[in-house]
Write an enzyme that holds these catalytic residues in place. Structure first.
Site, PDB file in Angstrom:
ATOM      1  N   TYR A  26       0.720  -1.213  -0.048  1.00  0.00           N
ATOM      2  CA  TYR A  26      -0.019  -0.095  -0.013  1.00  0.00           C
ATOM      3  C   TYR A  26       0.799   1.172  -0.066  1.00  0.00           C
ATOM      4  O   TYR A  26       0.587   2.077  -0.595  1.00  0.00           O
ATOM      5  CB  TYR A  26      -0.877  -0.136   1.203  1.00  0.00           C
ATOM      6  N   GLU A  48     -11.343   5.332   4.503  1.00  0.00           N
ATOM      7  CA  GLU A  48     -11.044   6.122   5.362  1.00  0.00           C
ATOM      8  C   GLU A  48     -12.140   6.640   6.493  1.00  0.00           C
ATOM      9  O   GLU A  48     -11.605   6.579   7.748  1.00  0.00           O
ATOM     10  CB  GLU A  48     -10.481   7.643   4.948  1.00  0.00           C
ATOM     11  N   TRP A  56      -5.400   1.476  10.654  1.00  0.00           N
ATOM     12  CA  TRP A  56      -5.636   1.308   9.022  1.00  0.00           C
ATOM     13  C   TRP A  56      -5.410  -0.020   8.725  1.00  0.00           C
ATOM     14  O   TRP A  56      -6.062  -0.616   7.574  1.00  0.00           O
ATOM     15  CB  TRP A  56      -4.501   2.249   8.316  1.00  0.00           C
TER      16      TRP A  56
END
Length: 206
Positions: A26, A48, A56
């Site tokens: 990522y 998000e 995350w």
């Protein structure tokens, strides 16, 4: 996964779950690279918002399930989802089973379509908060990177006015970072120069 020793942003080694290969991919291939694809922007705004209050990596590990259950983040299809769909989603452990976050995804898709009617091009509208071009920051360390800015404050205010939820300023700034509206790779990270050199593709609304 790459096993090279190229220098990377310090957060890659300190955040929860940072050892997971998903994080490096990522970071190396997506985070901070300019994104102008409408569906991809909607996906990242959704993720998000889903991440709020969580690590995350939790979202990254569930990302493919989100794509499957939210129909590849096809905005029109998500906007058409019903209460029955919400109940079905609430039973699927493949995503974060938070009713407010699930319903906000559907509501945000509907708000997105309304915004598209009003603005004509949601992608260009979102990018307008950074002047239509990526901000090339030159942070020396992760401690210097802000959690929010005047631009993310403005985006948050405008999105809320347009009917979006889970779009606070901190979430909006994380969205700006993820989509390359701002290049927040620290200058010692090899991705800083790569992100800065990424061709800026024309806006694509549909």
């Amino acid at each position: 996964m790459s096993t090279d020793n190229r220098p990377r942003c310090a957060w890659l080694g300190t955040w929860a779950g940072a050892a997971d290969p998903l994080y490096r991919v990522y970071h190396d291939e997506e985070w901070g690279r300019p994104c102008t694809d409408e569906r991809a922007l909607f996906e990242l705004l959704t993720l998000e918002g889903a991440q709020a209050g969580l690590a995350w990596i939790t979202v990254l590990r569930k990302r493919e399930n989100y794509r499957r259950l939210f129909l590849g983040f096809d905005i029109e299809h998500v906007a058409a989802m019903t209460d029955a769909d919400v109940e079905q989603l609430m039973q699927d452990a493949g995503i974060i089973r938070n009713r407010a976050k699930i319903t906000s995804t559907i509501d945000n898709a509907r708000a997105w379509l309304t915004l598209r009617e009003a603005q004509g091009d949601v992608v260009a509208w979102l990018w307008s908060f950074v002047g239509g071009q990526p901000h090339q920051n030159r942070w020396q360390s992760m401690q210097k990177v802000p959690a929010r800015t005047a631009e993310s404050d403005a985006m948050s205010k405008a999105l809320k006015k347009a009917g979006f939820r889970f779009v606070g300023s901190t979430i909006c700034y994380a969205f700006m970072q993820a989509t390359g509206m701002v290049n927040d790779h620290t200058v010692d990270c090899f991705c800083h120069a790569e992100a800065a050199d990424t061709p800026f593709k024309p806006f694509t609304s549909r």
